[in-house]
Design a protein around this motif. Structure first.
Motif, PDB file in Angstrom:
ATOM      1  N   PRO A  62      -9.297   1.376  -6.467  1.00 18.28           N
ATOM      2  CA  PRO A  62      -9.869   0.067  -7.484  1.00 18.28           C
ATOM      3  C   PRO A  62      -8.113  -1.494  -6.727  1.00 18.28           C
ATOM      4  O   PRO A  62      -7.426  -1.137  -6.179  1.00 18.28           O
ATOM      5  CB  PRO A  62      -9.379  -0.150  -9.128  1.00 18.28           C
ATOM      6  CG  PRO A  62      -9.351   1.468  -9.010  1.00 18.28           C
ATOM      7  CD  PRO A  62      -9.117   1.847  -8.002  1.00 18.28           C
ATOM      8  N   ASN A  63      -9.223  -2.297  -6.127  1.00 19.09           N
ATOM      9  CA  ASN A  63      -8.181  -3.795  -5.361  1.00 19.09           C
ATOM     10  C   ASN A  63      -7.740  -2.888  -3.962  1.00 19.09           C
ATOM     11  O   ASN A  63      -7.185  -3.773  -3.287  1.00 19.09           O
ATOM     12  CB  ASN A  63      -6.895  -4.122  -6.082  1.00 19.09           C
ATOM     13  CG  ASN A  63      -7.543  -4.623  -7.369  1.00 19.09           C
ATOM     14  OD1 ASN A  63      -8.715  -5.105  -7.776  1.00 19.09           O
ATOM     15  ND2 ASN A  63      -6.806  -3.787  -8.301  1.00 19.09           N
ATOM     16  N   GLU A  91     -12.999  13.589  -2.309  1.00 20.28           N
ATOM     17  CA  GLU A  91     -12.429  13.544  -3.689  1.00 20.28           C
ATOM     18  C   GLU A  91     -10.467  12.566  -3.394  1.00 20.28           C
ATOM     19  O   GLU A  91     -10.215  12.431  -4.350  1.00 20.28           O
ATOM     20  CB  GLU A  91     -11.821  14.835  -4.217  1.00 20.28           C
ATOM     21  CG  GLU A  91     -12.730  15.670  -4.213  1.00 20.28           C
ATOM     22  CD  GLU A  91     -14.026  14.832  -4.889  1.00 20.28           C
ATOM     23  OE1 GLU A  91     -14.270  14.143  -5.486  1.00 20.28           O
ATOM     24  OE2 GLU A  91     -15.205  15.243  -4.376  1.00 20.28           O
ATOM     25  N   ARG A  92      -9.702  11.909  -2.426  1.00 15.58           N
ATOM     26  CA  ARG A  92      -9.131  11.411  -2.501  1.00 15.58           C
ATOM     27  C   ARG A  92      -9.160  10.212  -2.711  1.00 15.58           C
ATOM     28  O   ARG A  92     -10.108   9.024  -1.568  1.00 15.58           O
ATOM     29  CB  ARG A  92      -8.436  12.049  -1.344  1.00 15.58           C
ATOM     30  CG  ARG A  92      -7.607  13.091  -0.936  1.00 15.58           C
ATOM     31  CD  ARG A  92      -6.943  13.943   0.320  1.00 15.58           C
ATOM     32  NE  ARG A  92      -5.283  12.620   0.438  1.00 15.58           N
ATOM     33  CZ  ARG A  92      -5.110  13.232   1.408  1.00 15.58           C
ATOM     34  NH1 ARG A  92      -5.612  14.387   2.475  1.00 15.58           N
ATOM     35  NH2 ARG A  92      -3.991  12.081   2.008  1.00 15.58           N
ATOM     36  N   ARG A  93      -7.742   9.160  -2.898  1.00 10.56           N
ATOM     37  CA  ARG A  93      -8.278   7.614  -2.757  1.00 10.56           C
ATOM     38  C   ARG A  93      -7.382   7.640  -1.498  1.00 10.56           C
ATOM     39  O   ARG A  93      -6.551   7.860  -2.022  1.00 10.56           O
ATOM     40  CB  ARG A  93      -8.368   6.902  -4.319  1.00 10.56           C
ATOM     41  CG  ARG A  93      -9.907   7.843  -4.621  1.00 10.56           C
ATOM     42  CD  ARG A  93      -9.763   6.128  -6.289  1.00 10.56           C
ATOM     43  NE  ARG A  93     -11.346   7.016  -6.838  1.00 10.56           N
ATOM     44  CZ  ARG A  93     -12.710   6.535  -6.147  1.00 10.56           C
ATOM     45  NH1 ARG A  93     -12.454   4.876  -5.930  1.00 10.56           N
ATOM     46  NH2 ARG A  93     -14.055   6.616  -6.883  1.00 10.56           N
ATOM     47  N   ALA A 102       0.835  -1.164  -0.163  1.00 11.68           N
ATOM     48  CA  ALA A 102      -0.557   0.266   0.182  1.00 11.68           C
ATOM     49  C   ALA A 102       0.910   1.216  -0.012  1.00 11.68           C
ATOM     50  O   ALA A 102       1.685   1.441   1.105  1.00 11.68           O
ATOM     51  CB  ALA A 102      -1.292  -0.135   1.092  1.00 11.68           C
ATOM     52  N   ARG A 103       0.705   2.452  -1.118  1.00 13.42           N
ATOM     53  CA  ARG A 103       1.253   2.815  -0.821  1.00 13.42           C
ATOM     54  C   ARG A 103       0.688   4.758  -0.921  1.00 13.42           C
ATOM     55  O   ARG A 103       0.998   5.505   0.078  1.00 13.42           O
ATOM     56  CB  ARG A 103       1.563   3.702  -2.085  1.00 13.42           C
ATOM     57  CG  ARG A 103       2.002   3.152  -3.207  1.00 13.42           C
ATOM     58  CD  ARG A 103       3.439   2.726  -2.729  1.00 13.42           C
ATOM     59  NE  ARG A 103       3.786   3.961  -2.806  1.00 13.42           N
ATOM     60  CZ  ARG A 103       5.857   3.776  -2.739  1.00 13.42           C
ATOM     61  NH1 ARG A 103       5.994   2.809  -2.632  1.00 13.42           N
ATOM     62  NH2 ARG A 103       6.390   4.659  -3.081  1.00 13.42           N
ATOM     63  N   THR A 104      -0.392   4.552  -0.105  1.00 14.28           N
ATOM     64  CA  THR A 104      -1.821   5.705   0.541  1.00 14.28           C
ATOM     65  C   THR A 104      -2.415   4.314   1.768  1.00 14.28           C
ATOM     66  O   THR A 104      -3.122   3.597   1.280  1.00 14.28           O
ATOM     67  CB  THR A 104      -2.706   6.162   0.484  1.00 14.28           C
ATOM     68  OG1 THR A 104      -3.664   5.423  -1.579  1.00 14.28           O
ATOM     69  CG2 THR A 104      -1.596   6.975  -1.422  1.00 14.28           C
ATOM     70  N   VAL A 105      -2.585   5.189   3.168  1.00 21.78           N
ATOM     71  CA  VAL A 105      -3.428   4.089   3.980  1.00 21.78           C
ATOM     72  C   VAL A 105      -3.774   5.884   4.851  1.00 21.78           C
ATOM     73  O   VAL A 105      -3.565   6.776   5.148  1.00 21.78           O
ATOM     74  CB  VAL A 105      -2.538   3.861   4.722  1.00 21.78           C
ATOM     75  CG1 VAL A 105      -3.312   3.730   6.014  1.00 21.78           C
ATOM     76  CG2 VAL A 105      -1.830   2.874   4.323  1.00 21.78           C
ATOM     77  N   LEU A 106      -5.220   5.141   5.254  1.00 19.01           N
ATOM     78  CA  LEU A 106      -6.483   6.517   6.130  1.00 19.01           C
ATOM     79  C   LEU A 106      -6.819   4.948   7.169  1.00 19.01           C
ATOM     80  O   LEU A 106      -7.459   4.622   7.181  1.00 19.01           O
ATOM     81  CB  LEU A 106      -7.163   6.719   5.169  1.00 19.01           C
ATOM     82  CG  LEU A 106      -8.427   7.701   5.928  1.00 19.01           C
ATOM     83  CD1 LEU A 106      -7.853   8.692   6.213  1.00 19.01           C
ATOM     84  CD2 LEU A 106      -9.848   7.767   5.059  1.00 19.01           C
ATOM     85  N   ALA A 134     -16.957   4.293   2.277  1.00 21.43           N
ATOM     86  CA  ALA A 134     -14.955   4.200   1.605  1.00 21.43           C
ATOM     87  C   ALA A 134     -15.201   3.779   0.592  1.00 21.43           C
ATOM     88  O   ALA A 134     -13.934   4.055  -0.209  1.00 21.43           O
ATOM     89  CB  ALA A 134     -15.366   2.410   2.590  1.00 21.43           C
ATOM     90  N   PRO A 135     -15.983   3.324  -0.357  1.00 22.71           N
ATOM     91  CA  PRO A 135     -15.990   2.072  -2.250  1.00 22.71           C
ATOM     92  C   PRO A 135     -15.584   4.083  -2.299  1.00 22.71           C
ATOM     93  O   PRO A 135     -14.397   3.739  -3.554  1.00 22.71           O
ATOM     94  CB  PRO A 135     -17.086   2.511  -2.258  1.00 22.71           C
ATOM     95  CG  PRO A 135     -17.554   1.154  -1.299  1.00 22.71           C
ATOM     96  CD  PRO A 135     -17.198   2.486   0.259  1.00 22.71           C
TER      97      PRO A 135
END
Length: 286
Positions: free
Chosen positions: A238-239, A181-183, A118-122, A232-233
């Protein structure tokens, strides 16, 4: 505990305190008595055993008596000591945040298992920051964002990030509002999951000293999960994965919420006691 007429050695103090805390309903009273005495004297537990016959100094005894009195009122040990270890790191804890618990390490393990690249985590509802900060160290390639509704909790989380050399983006707000607007490749959360009716039956340490905002999950304990599953979606790549800590017995309900929202590859993960502690799903829709 009278300090004027008696000599209080380490062993005598520990024996008295163990009985006192036991009467007050504190579990593991002997071990907690030792931890408090370590704090008051600056010794470790081995040091206590090597100094069983040594009288305490007046300042040590005064500090210890104050801490024991607080614990006798069922104030959490972690609040008295000021910190709690979690995932090998030390976290400041106050009444503004939930005390990090060992069970939550199940969420960390599953996050690393399902999203190792994972490159981005919330992290939603970060509290003390223990999940976000631990993931910073476990997923060094990832940029970590942590959100909380409480300014006071975020203040503690920032202090913990600094203490544990973690670079985290902390944002104030409810659920996904601060990251519009962020994913993200991975979203994790340990939301409130106690039913409103059950709050009164919690142990005093939790009921009277931990923030209700982080405990009350609504009538059935699932209010936050409904929001997380539904929203969350829009914030997942994606994935991407959504992984949630849950309360005992909530796994089927939460898994259904995720499936109904379009998640697949649903996982239910037990903790070391065999209780399902984490439910999650992967988002494949584009």
């Amino acid at each position: 505990m009278s300090i004027e007429s008696e000599i209080w050695t380490t062993l005598k103090v520990l024996t008295w305190t163990t009985g006192y805390l036991t009467e007050k309903g504190v579990e593991n009273a002997r071990r907690e008595a030792e931890w408090l005495l370590c704090e008051a004297t600056g010794l470790d537990r081995m040091g206590l055993y090597l100094n069983f016959d040594k009288p305490l100094q007046d300042d040590e005894l005064a500090a210890y008596r104050s801490m024991v009195a607080r614990r006798g009122k069922r104030e959490p040990l972690q609040h008295i000591l000021g910190s709690q270890e979690f995932d090998g790191l030390e976290f400041i804890v106050t009444r503004d945040v939930l005390i990090p618990r060992f069970d939550t390490e199940t969420l960390l393990e599953e996050a690393v298992r399902q999203a190792p690249t994972a490159r981005t985590v919330l992290d939603i509802g970060t509290g003390s920051g223990c999940i976000a900060i631990s993931l910073f160290h476990r997923l060094p390639q990832a940029a970590i964002t942590a959100v909380d509704l409480s300014p006071d909790a975020l203040s503690i989380a920032r202090r913990n990030a600094e203490r544990n050399n973690a670079q985290i983006e902390f944002l104030l707000g409810s659920f996904f509002q601060p990251v519009s607007e962020r994913r993200f490749d991975l979203i994790v959360s340990n939301p409130p999951y106690i039913t409103s009716a059950d709050l009164a039956d919690l142990q005093p340490e939790v009921r009277d000293f931990e923030p209700r905002l982080a405990l009350d999950g609504g009538t059935d304990g699932l209010d936050a999960y409904r929001v997380l599953a539904a929203e969350a979606p829009r914030y997942l790549e994606p994935n991407g994965w959504l992984l949630l800590e849950i309360g005992a017995g909530q796994d089927k309900d939460v898994a259904t919420l995720l499936a109904d929202a379009g998640f697949d590859a649903i996982v239910s993960v037990p903790d070391n006691a065999g209780i399902i502690r984490v439910v999650g799903g992967q988002w494949h829709a584009v």
